[in-house]
Design a protein around this motif. Sequence first.
Motif, PDB file in Angstrom:
ATOM      1  N   GLY A 196       0.818  -1.206   0.000  1.00  0.00           N
ATOM      2  CA  GLY A 196       0.000   0.000   0.000  1.00  0.00           C
ATOM      3  C   GLY A 196       0.854   1.260   0.000  1.00  0.00           C
ATOM      4  N   TRP A 197       2.034   1.142   0.592  1.00  0.00           N
ATOM      5  CA  TRP A 197       3.026   2.228   0.548  1.00  0.00           C
ATOM      6  C   TRP A 197       4.266   1.667  -0.154  1.00  0.00           C
ATOM      7  CZ3 TRP A 197       1.524   6.939   2.546  1.00  0.00           C
ATOM      8  CH2 TRP A 197       0.374   6.914   3.364  1.00  0.00           C
ATOM      9  N   ASP A 198       4.094   1.361  -1.445  1.00  0.00           N
ATOM     10  CA  ASP A 198       5.126   0.622  -2.163  1.00  0.00           C
ATOM     11  C   ASP A 198       6.490   1.282  -2.001  1.00  0.00           C
ATOM     12  OD1 ASP A 198       3.030  -0.912  -2.935  1.00  0.00           O
ATOM     13  OD2 ASP A 198       3.101  -0.407  -5.062  1.00  0.00           O
ATOM     14  N   LYS A 199       7.447   0.443  -1.678  1.00  0.00           N
ATOM     15  CA  LYS A 199       8.799   0.951  -1.448  1.00  0.00           C
ATOM     16  C   LYS A 199       9.790  -0.193  -1.574  1.00  0.00           C
ATOM     17  CE  LYS A 199       8.124   0.520   3.574  1.00  0.00           C
ATOM     18  NZ  LYS A 199       6.659   0.309   3.508  1.00  0.00           N
ATOM     19  N   VAL A 200      11.073   0.164  -1.661  1.00  0.00           N
ATOM     20  CA  VAL A 200      12.143  -0.820  -1.633  1.00  0.00           C
ATOM     21  C   VAL A 200      13.039  -0.476  -0.450  1.00  0.00           C
ATOM     22  CG1 VAL A 200      14.099  -1.835  -2.846  1.00  0.00           C
ATOM     23  CG2 VAL A 200      12.071  -1.124  -4.139  1.00  0.00           C
ATOM     24  N   VAL A 201      13.253  -1.449   0.415  1.00  0.00           N
ATOM     25  CA  VAL A 201      14.061  -1.262   1.619  1.00  0.00           C
ATOM     26  C   VAL A 201      15.443  -1.867   1.389  1.00  0.00           C
ATOM     27  CG1 VAL A 201      14.306  -1.898   4.053  1.00  0.00           C
ATOM     28  CG2 VAL A 201      12.070  -1.208   3.150  1.00  0.00           C
ATOM     29  N   PHE A 202      16.476  -1.093   1.714  1.00  0.00           N
ATOM     30  CA  PHE A 202      17.867  -1.559   1.684  1.00  0.00           C
ATOM     31  C   PHE A 202      18.384  -1.585   3.115  1.00  0.00           C
ATOM     32  CE2 PHE A 202      17.170   0.155  -2.492  1.00  0.00           C
ATOM     33  CZ  PHE A 202      17.984  -0.556  -3.349  1.00  0.00           C
ATOM     34  N   ASN A 203      19.236  -2.577   3.414  1.00  0.00           N
ATOM     35  CA  ASN A 203      19.788  -2.631   4.755  1.00  0.00           C
ATOM     36  C   ASN A 203      20.992  -3.571   4.785  1.00  0.00           C
ATOM     37  OD1 ASN A 203      20.057  -2.130   7.509  1.00  0.00           O
ATOM     38  ND2 ASN A 203      17.922  -2.614   7.988  1.00  0.00           N
ATOM     39  N   THR A 204      21.628  -3.652   5.946  1.00  0.00           N
ATOM     40  CA  THR A 204      22.670  -4.637   6.234  1.00  0.00           C
ATOM     41  C   THR A 204      22.373  -5.263   7.593  1.00  0.00           C
ATOM     42  OG1 THR A 204      24.040  -2.878   7.155  1.00  0.00           O
ATOM     43  CG2 THR A 204      24.522  -3.549   4.913  1.00  0.00           C
ATOM     44  N   ARG A 205      22.934  -6.461   7.795  1.00  0.00           N
ATOM     45  CA  ARG A 205      22.775  -7.140   9.089  1.00  0.00           C
ATOM     46  C   ARG A 205      24.140  -7.618   9.538  1.00  0.00           C
ATOM     47  NH1 ARG A 205      19.227 -12.265   8.714  1.00  0.00           N
ATOM     48  NH2 ARG A 205      21.203 -13.274   8.160  1.00  0.00           N
ATOM     49  N   GLN A 206      24.517  -7.251  10.766  1.00  0.00           N
ATOM     50  CA  GLN A 206      25.781  -7.719  11.339  1.00  0.00           C
ATOM     51  C   GLN A 206      25.530  -8.234  12.748  1.00  0.00           C
ATOM     52  OE1 GLN A 206      29.529  -5.701  10.313  1.00  0.00           O
ATOM     53  NE2 GLN A 206      28.298  -3.917   9.738  1.00  0.00           N
ATOM     54  N   ASN A 207      26.127  -9.391  13.046  1.00  0.00           N
ATOM     55  CA  ASN A 207      25.999 -10.002  14.377  1.00  0.00           C
ATOM     56  C   ASN A 207      24.529 -10.141  14.788  1.00  0.00           C
ATOM     57  OD1 ASN A 207      28.858 -10.016  14.648  1.00  0.00           O
ATOM     58  ND2 ASN A 207      28.764  -7.843  15.197  1.00  0.00           N
ATOM     59  N   ASP A 208      23.702 -10.573  13.828  1.00  0.00           N
ATOM     60  CA  ASP A 208      22.264 -10.799  14.043  1.00  0.00           C
ATOM     61  C   ASP A 208      21.474  -9.523  14.262  1.00  0.00           C
ATOM     62  OD1 ASP A 208      22.225 -13.530  13.671  1.00  0.00           O
ATOM     63  OD2 ASP A 208      22.694 -13.965  15.775  1.00  0.00           O
ATOM     64  N   ASN A 209      22.072  -8.377  14.052  1.00  0.00           N
ATOM     65  CA  ASN A 209      21.363  -7.107  14.249  1.00  0.00           C
ATOM     66  C   ASN A 209      21.208  -6.376  12.920  1.00  0.00           C
ATOM     67  OD1 ASN A 209      21.126  -7.242  17.138  1.00  0.00           O
ATOM     68  ND2 ASN A 209      23.331  -6.804  17.245  1.00  0.00           N
ATOM     69  N   TRP A 210      19.948  -6.023  12.587  1.00  0.00           N
ATOM     70  CA  TRP A 210      19.702  -5.191  11.413  1.00  0.00           C
ATOM     71  C   TRP A 210      20.095  -3.749  11.733  1.00  0.00           C
ATOM     72  CZ3 TRP A 210      18.961  -7.165   6.808  1.00  0.00           C
ATOM     73  CH2 TRP A 210      18.425  -8.450   6.693  1.00  0.00           C
ATOM     74  N   GLU A 211      20.650  -3.077  10.732  1.00  0.00           N
ATOM     75  CA  GLU A 211      21.078  -1.689  10.911  1.00  0.00           C
ATOM     76  C   GLU A 211      19.994  -0.745  10.393  1.00  0.00           C
ATOM     77  OE1 GLU A 211      25.046  -1.544   9.248  1.00  0.00           O
ATOM     78  OE2 GLU A 211      25.821  -2.853  10.826  1.00  0.00           O
TER      79      GLU A 211
END
Length: 363
Positions: A70-85
Amino acid sequence: MTFVAPPGYQPVYNPSIPYLGPIYGGLREGSSIYIQGSVPEDITRFYVNLLCGQSDNSDVALHFNPRFDGWDKVVFNTRQNDNWESEDKIRSMPFRKGERFEMVILITSQGYQIRVNGNDFHMFPHRIPVERVGGLEIAGDVAIQTINIIGVRMEPCMGGGYPGMGGGYPGGNMGGGYPGGNMGGGYPGGNMGGGYPGGNMGGGYPGGNMGGGYPGSTLPGMGGQPVYNPPVPYQGMIAGGLSPKRTIIIRGMLPYGASRMAINFIVSRTGDIAFHLNPRLNEGLVVRNSKIGGGWGNEEREINFNPFAEGQYFDMSIRCGNQRFKVFVNGQHLFDFFHRMQSFNEIDQLEIKGDVQISYIHF
């Protein structure tokens, strides 16, 4: 027979989703990941992860996550040591429900440049060194037709044996063994030797036949940088000419309403067409011919299947041998075309024209 591409150019066709596969040799600046696929009408979301390892709980150097909510978007991220940034949210959607797509991830010194359907979409800066990347994961509401990893990092030694690669090359030498394969000898022009018996590399890669370059390979790649999204008609010179064992990869799409296209291998000195490949969609034919001394030769039309259709992507590999061209489409052998001119090594020009969109050409 399954087509086996040169080291670093082994595509994956129609993998099951979720997909998890290694990127042998890792990535570096100048590498790229090419993905063709489609999303369903009822898509919610899917994601592509570049993993710092080969398991789904590895650190994630790039998380690419289109969300139709409904709020179309693309999410970018990284994950280190099981934690999303912290997320980068791009409130724009390059994918369309129920439609096919092609996507390229280009690795630059700054980050990951994402290109969808020929258009630059977003640059996601590096947060984790790209040298740590060793795996690719794709999951969610998506179907994948082709994955190809180009321009991998090479390690200093070859021997030793890779999981699924058939027991290790003795002494790190890729010659020796493959009957009819003729893999040694350094690929003139940096290209593919011979043909693996049955087209099988000896057991398949774990994780879904993922290529990406055999680590430790000291063999050169296919030479030159890929050409992305050239205009059609396209005409380009073949650096060094077309020698035996040279391979050309062409990827593209036939739009709805397409009637025909042609791929020509030309001797520029004379204007002769040594090899003319002519899919005719409205006739259901794939015609092959040559035009030497101003006259067309006899047409060849026999094929086992026809991969060319309106609205369909294709992934074509054309390999030049001493006696013939071998043509593979979407991983399957389509036909052979025997040379009709003795000086086929004078072929130095590629021409593509007609009702086709070309996304990628690589020698």
